[in-house]
Motif scaffolding. Structure first.
Motif, PDB file in Angstrom:
ATOM      1  N   PHE A 118       0.836  -1.211   0.000  1.00  0.00           N
ATOM      2  CA  PHE A 118       0.000   0.000   0.000  1.00  0.00           C
ATOM      3  C   PHE A 118       0.867   1.256   0.000  1.00  0.00           C
ATOM      4  N   GLU A 119       2.041   1.174   0.609  1.00  0.00           N
ATOM      5  CA  GLU A 119       2.950   2.335   0.601  1.00  0.00           C
ATOM      6  C   GLU A 119       3.341   2.672  -0.839  1.00  0.00           C
ATOM      7  N   PHE A 120       3.705   1.646  -1.603  1.00  0.00           N
ATOM      8  CA  PHE A 120       4.077   1.889  -2.999  1.00  0.00           C
ATOM      9  C   PHE A 120       2.880   2.439  -3.780  1.00  0.00           C
ATOM     10  N   LEU A 121       1.713   1.870  -3.541  1.00  0.00           N
ATOM     11  CA  LEU A 121       0.536   2.302  -4.306  1.00  0.00           C
ATOM     12  C   LEU A 121       0.170   3.761  -4.009  1.00  0.00           C
ATOM     13  N   ARG A 122       0.490   4.240  -2.790  1.00  0.00           N
ATOM     14  CA  ARG A 122       0.237   5.653  -2.480  1.00  0.00           C
ATOM     15  C   ARG A 122       1.058   6.568  -3.384  1.00  0.00           C
ATOM     16  N   GLU A 123       2.215   6.064  -3.821  1.00  0.00           N
ATOM     17  CA  GLU A 123       3.054   6.886  -4.704  1.00  0.00           C
ATOM     18  C   GLU A 123       2.505   6.921  -6.122  1.00  0.00           C
ATOM     19  N   ILE A 124       1.624   5.986  -6.440  1.00  0.00           N
ATOM     20  CA  ILE A 124       0.977   6.011  -7.754  1.00  0.00           C
ATOM     21  C   ILE A 124      -0.540   6.069  -7.561  1.00  0.00           C
ATOM     22  N   ALA A 125      -0.963   7.103  -6.814  1.00  0.00           N
ATOM     23  CA  ALA A 125      -2.388   7.226  -6.474  1.00  0.00           C
ATOM     24  C   ALA A 125      -3.246   7.437  -7.725  1.00  0.00           C
ATOM     25  N   ILE A 137     -12.632  -0.159  -2.626  1.00  0.00           N
ATOM     26  CA  ILE A 137     -12.783   0.959  -1.694  1.00  0.00           C
ATOM     27  C   ILE A 137     -13.601   2.076  -2.354  1.00  0.00           C
ATOM     28  N   ALA A 138     -13.328   2.345  -3.622  1.00  0.00           N
ATOM     29  CA  ALA A 138     -14.081   3.401  -4.321  1.00  0.00           C
ATOM     30  C   ALA A 138     -15.570   3.063  -4.350  1.00  0.00           C
ATOM     31  N   ARG A 139     -15.897   1.807  -4.597  1.00  0.00           N
ATOM     32  CA  ARG A 139     -17.317   1.426  -4.653  1.00  0.00           C
ATOM     33  C   ARG A 139     -17.971   1.475  -3.275  1.00  0.00           C
ATOM     34  N   GLU A 247      -7.199  16.693   5.334  1.00  0.00           N
ATOM     35  CA  GLU A 247      -8.470  16.944   4.649  1.00  0.00           C
ATOM     36  C   GLU A 247      -9.284  15.669   4.728  1.00  0.00           C
ATOM     37  N   PHE A 248     -10.439  15.731   5.381  1.00  0.00           N
ATOM     38  CA  PHE A 248     -11.279  14.540   5.500  1.00  0.00           C
ATOM     39  C   PHE A 248     -12.735  14.952   5.346  1.00  0.00           C
ATOM     40  N   TRP A 249     -13.581  13.962   5.126  1.00  0.00           N
ATOM     41  CA  TRP A 249     -15.002  14.249   4.916  1.00  0.00           C
ATOM     42  C   TRP A 249     -15.771  13.959   6.194  1.00  0.00           C
ATOM     43  N   MET A 250     -16.655  14.872   6.527  1.00  0.00           N
ATOM     44  CA  MET A 250     -17.424  14.687   7.756  1.00  0.00           C
ATOM     45  C   MET A 250     -18.892  14.941   7.455  1.00  0.00           C
ATOM     46  N   ILE A 456      -9.276   7.225   1.251  1.00  0.00           N
ATOM     47  CA  ILE A 456      -9.660   8.475   0.571  1.00  0.00           C
ATOM     48  C   ILE A 456      -8.865   8.487  -0.730  1.00  0.00           C
ATOM     49  N   PRO A 457      -9.490   8.923  -1.827  1.00  0.00           N
ATOM     50  CA  PRO A 457      -8.750   8.819  -3.099  1.00  0.00           C
ATOM     51  C   PRO A 457      -7.403   9.532  -3.070  1.00  0.00           C
ATOM     52  N   PHE A 458      -7.386  10.761  -2.579  1.00  0.00           N
ATOM     53  CA  PHE A 458      -6.154  11.550  -2.638  1.00  0.00           C
ATOM     54  C   PHE A 458      -5.841  12.126  -1.263  1.00  0.00           C
ATOM     55  N   PRO A 459      -5.105  11.376  -0.430  1.00  0.00           N
ATOM     56  CA  PRO A 459      -4.886  11.815   0.949  1.00  0.00           C
ATOM     57  C   PRO A 459      -4.018  13.066   1.050  1.00  0.00           C
ATOM     58  N   ARG A 460      -4.399  13.932   1.970  1.00  0.00           N
ATOM     59  CA  ARG A 460      -3.576  15.089   2.336  1.00  0.00           C
ATOM     60  C   ARG A 460      -3.106  14.900   3.767  1.00  0.00           C
ATOM     61  N   THR A 461      -1.784  14.846   3.941  1.00  0.00           N
ATOM     62  CA  THR A 461      -1.190  14.669   5.264  1.00  0.00           C
ATOM     63  C   THR A 461       0.034  15.573   5.315  1.00  0.00           C
ATOM     64  N   PRO A 462       0.636  15.758   6.499  1.00  0.00           N
ATOM     65  CA  PRO A 462       1.799  16.636   6.548  1.00  0.00           C
ATOM     66  C   PRO A 462       2.832  16.288   5.463  1.00  0.00           C
ATOM     67  N   ARG A 463       3.267  17.255   4.739  1.00  0.00           N
ATOM     68  CA  ARG A 463       4.254  17.154   3.669  1.00  0.00           C
ATOM     69  C   ARG A 463       3.775  16.330   2.471  1.00  0.00           C
ATOM     70  N   ASN A 464       2.467  16.174   2.342  1.00  0.00           N
ATOM     71  CA  ASN A 464       1.978  15.369   1.212  1.00  0.00           C
ATOM     72  C   ASN A 464       0.642  15.872   0.677  1.00  0.00           C
ATOM     73  N   ALA A 465       0.681  16.475  -0.502  1.00  0.00           N
ATOM     74  CA  ALA A 465      -0.551  16.868  -1.185  1.00  0.00           C
ATOM     75  C   ALA A 465      -0.411  16.605  -2.675  1.00  0.00           C
TER      76      ALA A 465
END
Ligand code: 4AD
Ligand code: MG
Length: 467
Positions: A118-125, A137-139, A247-250, A456-465
């Motif tokens: 999953f770490e590698f897949l995050r780099e090819i989101a 997950i998308a469905r 960034e998350f959905w509530m 989440i399709p495109f995670p936003r976390t510290p140092r990552n957008a």
């Protein structure tokens, strides 16, 4: 072109052998047999399963086209559906024509092999939705979003669009992203005080991305009845944990004439409905999660559906933790926040089911929560679930103006800036309550995924957008 295009999902479910069909999608695998046939596993994302395509080597243009049919390539196929002799699928598609719409160079396409981390897949989101896990997950995320709307719509709640840019800090934790058109660094340098004058900024005052739509939700709830907001929220918490996103959905319902008990009952019904809908509408994807991601997922969800959420006061929860006879990384004491390790102990080991912890110390919670007569606690509630911890936070709201003003003072908030929030108490105040469910936390519970960055399709976390 024969027949309008069908989804693979509809063909696998309802497709009649003998009918002419047209499908399009992306190649998962191709296998050539010595008997003069190629077998292509095609996926179009409409469901987990692939459609097996059988191409006869005698099909016009076969030699030239089949070389280009590699993993990741896109295809359009017209053909006839046949009963499949194999046991894996009910039907298969015998191609009469097939077009390669886009090739995918086997030497370069990153999703050749199965089992990427999953770490590698995050780099090819941008490509990970083409894997089984991220398609599922998308469905499920889509299903949950729809289920949330349906739950509130069926109960007569109005969907309110609360603003994303705001000038109030609902949670008071100072974790807001600033929104500005000012070149802040240059501006502050040139001033004697080296501070920024937001009077010159776009909104004439300091503005931020919202951490919650609740305060605006309260405005509508005290006018048009029960409402909910459902959208992205933003928190600049610098916590790099598997449960936090920037960034998350509530989804935040707000109900007039509700007290904390009503609020807890609605929260429980809400979570159970979402689970039921996911199990019935995404059965195939949920079975996949149970088999490949976490073998306990379905048992946990069924257990949740079959039991009432246990309600425990914060004080009782602290007593349980103190008498657990364990060494905690974070010490337990009345007045301290419950940490993930405490929440997990309570739900996974002590109660072994979701719990609702209520009546927290007022010093731990935001200004808007209703104060209890003990002077120590507020009418807060957190829903905690196994493996994930806090999934919902909510409260009955303080509807007494004088108490609210005192609380604002305690929280160092200027009542003048919340004049409109005060007006809701000045004019026709009513008891009311609400809560917020983190969509991604709900998805962690449903899918068994370990890291919130993967639901989440495109995670936003510290140092990552990226993406
Ligand atoms: O407990 P919280 O902070 O509550 C509120 O924002 C209230 N205004 C809600 C209300 O009463 N209307 O957040 C609610 C939920 C949490 O329980 C959690 O599920 C999720 O939002 N959440 C996060 N999810 C992902 N990343 C983060 N950084 C989150 N912070 C909160
Ligand atoms: Mg909370």
């Amino acid at each position: 072109m024969a027949a309008t295009r069908s989804t693979i999902k509809s063909l696998l479910r309802d497709g009649q052998p003998g009918s002419d069909v047209h499908v399009a999608g992306w190649v998962r695998t191709r296998r050539d047999s010595k008997q003069g046939f190629s077998f292509i596993e095609l996926n179009d994302g409409s469901c987990m399963a692939n459609l097996q395509i059988v191409v006869d080597a005698a099909t016009p243009g076969y030699e030239d086209a089949i070389r280009r049919v590699t993993t990741g390539a896109s295809l359009r196929i017209v053909g006839t559906l046949r009963e499949s002799p194999g046991s894996k699928q009910r039907v298969e598609l015998h191609a009469s024509t097939f077009d390669v719409l886009g090739e995918a160079d086997p030497a370069k396409y990153p999703l050749q092999k199965k089992g990427h981390s999953f770490e590698f897949l995050r780099e090819i989101a941008h490509l990970r939705p083409r894997t089984n896990t991220f398609g599922a997950i998308a469905r499920v995320r889509n299903c949950v979003s729809y289920s949330i709307h349906r739950f509130f719509q069926q109960r007569g709640f109005l969907y309110i669009h609360t603003p994303i840019i705001t000038t109030s800090d609902c949670e008071g934790a100072g974790e807001m992203f600033q929104v500005t058109t000012l070149p802040l660094d240059r501006l502050a340098e040139g001033t004697p005080t080296k501070t920024v004058d937001y009077g010159h900024d776009f909104f004439g005052k300091r503005a931020s991305l919202t951490v919650s739509g609740q305060l605006e939700g309260e405005i509508y709830a005290t006018a048009v009845g029960p409402v909910y907001t459902f959208g992205p929220t933003f928190r600049a918490e610098n916590s790099n944990t598997p449960r936090h996103l920037a960034e998350f959905w509530m989804v935040e319902p707000e109900m007039p004439f509700f007290d904390l008990d009503d609020n807890m009952a609605l929260a429980e019904e809400f979570i159970k409905t979402i689970i039921q809908d996911a199990l019935s509408e995404c059965a195939e994807d949920m079975a996949f999660f149970n088999e490949r991601i976490d073998k306990t997922v379905l048992a946990t969800l069924t257990h949740i559906l079959e039991h009432e959420f246990k309600r425990v006061s914060y004080t009782e929860a602290v007593d349980i933790l103190l008498s657990a006879g364990r060494d905690w990384e974070y010490p337990v004491a009345w007045g301290h926040n419950l940490q993930a390790e405490h929440e997990r102990f309570l739900t996974e080991q002590h109660f072994q089911q979701p719990i609702i912890v209520h009546d927290y110390p007022r010093t731990l919670k935001p200004f808007y929560m209703k104060c209890n007569d003990d002077g120590q606690t507020v009418r807060a509630m957190d829903v905690l679930v196994p493996r994930v911890g806090e999934i919902i936070g909510g409260s009955q709201r303080e509807e007494r103006l004088d108490v609210l003003l005192t609380r604002m003072g305690e929280c160092n908030l200027d009542p003048a800036e919340y004049w409109w929030y005060g007006d809701l108490r000045r004019y026709g105040t009513v008891p009311h309550a609400g809560f917020g469910l983190g969509l991604e936390r709900m998805l962690l519970l449903l899918t068994g995924m370990q890291n919130i960055r993967d639901v989440i399709p495109f995670p936003r976390t510290p140092r990552n957008a990226d993406f």
